[in-house]
Enzyme design. Structure first.
Site, PDB file in Angstrom:
ATOM      1  N   SER A 113      59.323  -5.877  59.223  1.00 17.50           N
ATOM      2  CA  SER A 113      58.944  -5.908  57.804  1.00 17.50           C
ATOM      3  C   SER A 113      59.884  -5.066  56.938  1.00 17.50           C
ATOM      4  CB  SER A 113      57.525  -5.381  57.654  1.00 17.50           C
ATOM      5  OG  SER A 113      57.510  -4.009  58.024  1.00 17.50           O
ATOM      6  N   LYS A 157      62.739  -0.601  72.041  1.00 18.55           N
ATOM      7  CA  LYS A 157      61.320  -0.369  71.720  1.00 18.55           C
ATOM      8  C   LYS A 157      60.729  -1.689  71.236  1.00 18.55           C
ATOM      9  CE  LYS A 157      58.819   0.586  68.237  1.00 18.55           C
ATOM     10  NZ  LYS A 157      57.642  -0.215  68.602  1.00 18.55           N
ATOM     11  N   GLU A 202      55.322 -11.909  50.821  1.00 14.76           N
ATOM     12  CA  GLU A 202      55.451 -12.713  52.038  1.00 14.76           C
ATOM     13  C   GLU A 202      54.053 -12.830  52.651  1.00 14.76           C
ATOM     14  OE1 GLU A 202      57.297 -10.772  55.456  1.00 14.76           O
ATOM     15  OE2 GLU A 202      58.224 -12.647  56.043  1.00 14.76           O
ATOM     16  N   PHE A 253      56.571  -8.352  66.197  1.00 16.33           N
ATOM     17  CA  PHE A 253      55.631  -9.033  67.094  1.00 16.33           C
ATOM     18  C   PHE A 253      55.849 -10.542  67.165  1.00 16.33           C
ATOM     19  CE2 PHE A 253      53.410  -9.923  63.109  1.00 16.33           C
ATOM     20  CZ  PHE A 253      52.956 -11.219  63.321  1.00 16.33           C
ATOM     21  N   ALA A 270      61.782  -3.969  67.695  1.00 16.07           N
ATOM     22  CA  ALA A 270      61.495  -5.397  67.527  1.00 16.07           C
ATOM     23  C   ALA A 270      60.104  -5.647  66.914  1.00 16.07           C
ATOM     24  CB  ALA A 270      61.601  -6.086  68.881  1.00 16.07           C
ATOM     25  N   GLU A 299      54.599  -2.963  69.739  1.00 10.95           N
ATOM     26  CA  GLU A 299      53.463  -2.478  70.535  1.00 10.95           C
ATOM     27  C   GLU A 299      52.378  -3.541  70.686  1.00 10.95           C
ATOM     28  OE1 GLU A 299      54.488  -1.428  67.655  1.00 10.95           O
ATOM     29  OE2 GLU A 299      52.814  -1.308  66.226  1.00 10.95           O
ATOM     30  N   ARG A 300      52.472  -4.594  69.880  1.00  7.93           N
ATOM     31  CA  ARG A 300      51.464  -5.664  70.008  1.00  7.93           C
ATOM     32  C   ARG A 300      51.792  -6.640  71.128  1.00  7.93           C
ATOM     33  NH1 ARG A 300      48.819  -5.812  65.008  1.00  7.93           N
ATOM     34  NH2 ARG A 300      49.957  -4.831  63.322  1.00  7.93           N
ATOM     35  N   CYS A 313      59.940 -15.524  60.352  1.00  8.17           N
ATOM     36  CA  CYS A 313      60.644 -15.026  59.170  1.00  8.17           C
ATOM     37  C   CYS A 313      61.374 -16.173  58.491  1.00  8.17           C
ATOM     38  CB  CYS A 313      61.634 -13.947  59.558  1.00  8.17           C
ATOM     39  SG  CYS A 313      62.940 -14.556  60.592  1.00  8.17           S
TER      40      CYS A 313
HETATM   41  P1  NAD Z   1      56.664  -4.432  61.471  1.00  7.11           P
HETATM   42  O1  NAD Z   1      57.673  -3.901  60.525  1.00  7.11           O
HETATM   43  O2  NAD Z   1      55.244  -4.086  61.246  1.00  7.11           O
HETATM   44  O3  NAD Z   1      57.018  -3.944  62.956  1.00  7.11           O
HETATM   45  C1  NAD Z   1      58.335  -4.046  63.462  1.00  7.11           C
HETATM   46  C2  NAD Z   1      58.631  -2.841  64.330  1.00  7.11           C
HETATM   47  O4  NAD Z   1      58.671  -1.660  63.524  1.00  7.11           O
HETATM   48  C3  NAD Z   1      57.595  -2.596  65.410  1.00  7.11           C
HETATM   49  O5  NAD Z   1      58.277  -2.265  66.593  1.00  7.11           O
HETATM   50  C4  NAD Z   1      56.771  -1.456  64.870  1.00  7.11           C
HETATM   51  O6  NAD Z   1      56.299  -0.614  65.882  1.00  7.11           O
HETATM   52  C5  NAD Z   1      57.710  -0.725  63.957  1.00  7.11           C
HETATM   53  N1  NAD Z   1      57.054  -0.216  62.741  1.00  7.11           N
HETATM   54  C6  NAD Z   1      56.085  -0.816  62.016  1.00  7.11           C
HETATM   55  N2  NAD Z   1      55.786  -0.101  60.927  1.00  7.11           N
HETATM   56  C7  NAD Z   1      56.574   0.967  60.952  1.00  7.11           C
HETATM   57  C8  NAD Z   1      56.761   2.072  60.074  1.00  7.11           C
HETATM   58  N3  NAD Z   1      56.058   2.200  58.957  1.00  7.11           N
HETATM   59  N4  NAD Z   1      57.681   2.990  60.400  1.00  7.11           N
HETATM   60  C9  NAD Z   1      58.400   2.858  61.503  1.00  7.11           C
HETATM   61  N5  NAD Z   1      58.274   1.831  62.362  1.00  7.11           N
HETATM   62  C10 NAD Z   1      57.382   0.899  62.101  1.00  7.11           C
HETATM   63  O7  NAD Z   1      56.875  -6.014  61.522  1.00  7.11           O
HETATM   64  P2  NAD Z   1      55.979  -7.080  62.289  1.00  7.11           P
HETATM   65  O8  NAD Z   1      54.682  -7.216  61.576  1.00  7.11           O
HETATM   66  O9  NAD Z   1      55.980  -6.801  63.742  1.00  7.11           O
HETATM   67  O10 NAD Z   1      56.854  -8.404  62.065  1.00  7.11           O
HETATM   68  C11 NAD Z   1      56.705  -9.250  60.971  1.00  7.11           C
HETATM   69  C12 NAD Z   1      57.795  -9.030  59.946  1.00  7.11           C
HETATM   70  O11 NAD Z   1      59.062  -9.177  60.557  1.00  7.11           O
HETATM   71  C13 NAD Z   1      57.777 -10.060  58.811  1.00  7.11           C
HETATM   72  O12 NAD Z   1      58.031  -9.405  57.597  1.00  7.11           O
HETATM   73  C14 NAD Z   1      58.935 -10.993  59.163  1.00  7.11           C
HETATM   74  O13 NAD Z   1      59.514 -11.673  58.084  1.00  7.11           O
HETATM   75  C15 NAD Z   1      59.897 -10.032  59.766  1.00  7.11           C
HETATM   76  N6  NAD Z   1      60.849 -10.717  60.606  1.00  7.11           N
HETATM   77  C16 NAD Z   1      62.124 -10.838  60.159  1.00  7.11           C
HETATM   78  C17 NAD Z   1      63.055 -11.507  60.906  1.00  7.11           C
HETATM   79  C18 NAD Z   1      64.461 -11.660  60.432  1.00  7.11           C
HETATM   80  O14 NAD Z   1      65.324 -11.944  61.255  1.00  7.11           O
HETATM   81  N7  NAD Z   1      64.739 -11.477  59.152  1.00  7.11           N
HETATM   82  C19 NAD Z   1      62.690 -12.063  62.145  1.00  7.11           C
HETATM   83  C20 NAD Z   1      61.376 -11.908  62.579  1.00  7.11           C
HETATM   84  C21 NAD Z   1      60.475 -11.223  61.801  1.00  7.11           C
END
Ligand code: NAD
Length: 519
Positions: free
Chosen positions: A249, A196, A404, A172, A170, A199-200, A304
């Protein structure tokens, strides 16, 4: 309180390799029905985004702990998948009530860890709660199909059956809603679940796990691990995990989609967005501008489905000064302060990135109509605040448009006609959401048919579907083919078994071998 019982117990950390003298509360793992302290030597600080104070620590679970969590899920699957569907339904009926009873407490924790305003945090829990409520209809949602008398005495019917151990990763920005899109749907179908959280913001998930346990979910049906890359790789690779739900992301989502799929797992990956709000000159001006400002700047733009891009068609460009006035009036403050409209961004890095994207817009020739970069929030000078910002005269090649932003920044483009606006949207790679503001039904209909975007609002700025539908972002906003929650969610978390049976009357017994392909 509930918070203290699962998350905020002050156990000082003592690990093999590294010793932390600090007594900040630690986030537990949830394994086999127990909230346990990780033995990890690697921990990440959790900050209050309004002050940047460290408010807790979350472990990067060790390999041993992650293996124990999957083992627990796998063991629990044997009995949970055989537990009657009515019993599983009862667990979630009790769960939805417990979430309602504790909604405010969960929301407070979200505001503390994530920064959004309390009212918005309550909305975060509420939208997740609605998925749990919908999950309680599982007795209808999991019905199979039947067709009697395909040939003489022969009937065919299908069962929808759980997959095994499923996992969720998930982001943040919705600490309660998005985990609640995941494990309740997976579990009510009879799967066990490895979660999982981000972590934030792990706190909300931990509280939700405690409530699920109180609702009667047996030990091992939900396990929670923490971490980042190693935890994600573990989930993508472990052969006992059959399906992965990811939200976050594009960088992480595409990676997880590819790595998980390569290992033969089902993966659904909801990712980033650039959502356009098209404003027609015939729209109800007051309503439209209020909708636009709320959807662009609410949650500090960290949704998002934030409406982060306005496309003003024809004469509606004259409304820009009024749009600016409305945005200017929003109150930026710590999320727990009364009257706050928007809170801080999640981290100093996020703030820096947003400020850089604003600067890049100015350098590429956009007009900075409203500048939130130096917003002063009294008493919270160390917070990650950015105030509402509007960049006008933005062109599709500019970085502030192609990326974005995920902050309280509205970029404004202009178009002469509806066709031009539709072209802009379809040229953009993302397909999460879009909205049109108009009083003309034919215009709205043309728009909904013309745009290649998965979720469309007509005079609705953030058209996130309720859980009897599904979350249907498309193109670069989604990887996979079966969406989150609703019927699609049930399809994602189940597989079909098709049974063809023949019960012949004794006098219809075959008298010789049937060697020809049956027709
Ligand atoms: P993020 O991708 O940084 O983190 C999401 C999860 O992936 C976290 O649990 C993190 O620990 C893990 N993660 C992060 N980088 C990783 C990597 N390189 N390899 C493996 N795992 C990794 O996203 P975020 O910053 O927490 O959330 C914001 C993003 O989520 C924005 O782009 C937003 O648009 C998107 N979002 C999309 C939806 C949707 O339904 N389309 C909903 C909410 C958020």
């Amino acid at each position: 309180s509930l918070v203290r019982s699962v998350l905020r117990s002050k156990i000082p950390l003592q690990t093999g390799r590294v010793y932390y003298s600090s007594t900040v509360p630690t986030t537990k793992l949830f394994i086999e029905g127990k909230f346990i302290e990780s033995k990890s030597s690697e921990w990440t600080d959790i900050h209050n985004p309004a002050t940047n104070e460290v408010i807790g620590r979350v472990p990067k679970a060790t390999q041993e702990e992650m293996l124990a969590a999957v083992k627990s899920c796998r063991k629990a699957f044997q009995s949970w998948s055989e537990t009657s569907i009515l019993s599983r339904q009862q667990v979630f009926l009790r769960y939805q009530q417990l979430i309602k009873d504790n909604l405010k407490e969960i929301a407070k924790l979200i505001t503390l860890e994530q920064g959004k305003t309390l009212a918005d945090a309550e909305g975060d829990v509420f939208r997740g709660l609605q998925v749990v409520e919908h999950a309680c209809s599982i007795t209808s949602l999991m019905l199979g199909e039947t067709l009697p008398s395909l040939t003489k005495d022969m009937d065919t019917y299908t069962y929808r059956l759980p997959l095994g151990v499923c996992a969720g990763v998930a982001p943040f920005n919705f600490p309660a809603m998005i985990p609640l899109w995941m494990f309740p749907m997976g579990m009510v179908c009879g799967n066990t679940y490895l979660m999982k959280p981000s972590e934030r913001v792990p706190g909300a998930t931990m509280l939700l796990a405690k409530l699920l346990q109180d609702a009667g979910a047996p030990d091992g049906t939900l396990n929670i691990i923490h971490g980042q890359h190693d935890a994600v790789n573990f989930i993508c690779d472990h052969p006992d995990i059959k399906a992965i739900s990811f939200v976050g992301s594009n960088q992480a989502g595409q990676y997880i989609y590819e790595r998980g799929s390569r290992n033969g797992k089902r993966v659904q990956s909801n990712m980033g967005a650039k959502n356009h709000g098209v404003v027609m000159p015939d729209a109800n001006k007051e309503n439209t501008l209020n909708q636009l400002v709320g959807a662009a700047f609410g949650a500090a733009g960290q949704r998002c489905m934030a409406l982060s891009t306005a496309v003003l068609v024809g004469e509606s460009k004259k409304w820009l000064p009024e749009l600016m006035e409305k945005a200017k009036k929003l109150r930026v403050n710590a999320g727990d302060q009364p009257g706050a409209d928007l809170g801080p961004l999640i981290s100093p890095q996020a703030k820096k990135r947003v400020n850089e994207l604003i600067q890049s817009g100015i350098e590429e020739g956009a007009t900075l109509l409203l500048d939130g970069r130096n917003v002063n929030v009294k008493g919270y000078e160390n917070g990650n605040f950015v105030g509402p910002t509007i960049l006008a005269k933005v062109k599709p090649h500019m970085k502030c448009y192609t990326e974005e932003i995920f902050g309280p920044v509205l970029v404004v483009l202009e178009a002469n006609t509806l066709d031009e606006a539709i072209d802009i949207i379809n040229y953009n790679p993302y397909g999460n959401g879009t909205a049109i503001f108009t009083t003309n039904g034919a215009t709205a209909r043309k728009f909904t048919h013309g745009v290649d975007v998965g979720q469309i609002g007509i005079n609705v700025p953030i058209p996130v579907p309720l859980p009897m539908f599904s979350f249907t972002g498309s193109r670069a906003s989604f990887r996979g083919d079966t969406n989150f929650y609703g019927k699609q969610g049930v399809h994602f978390y189940t597989q079909i078994k098709t049974i063809t049976s023949q019960w012949k009357a004794e006098d219809a017994t075959l008298t010789s071998p049937a060697v020809v392909m049956p027709t």
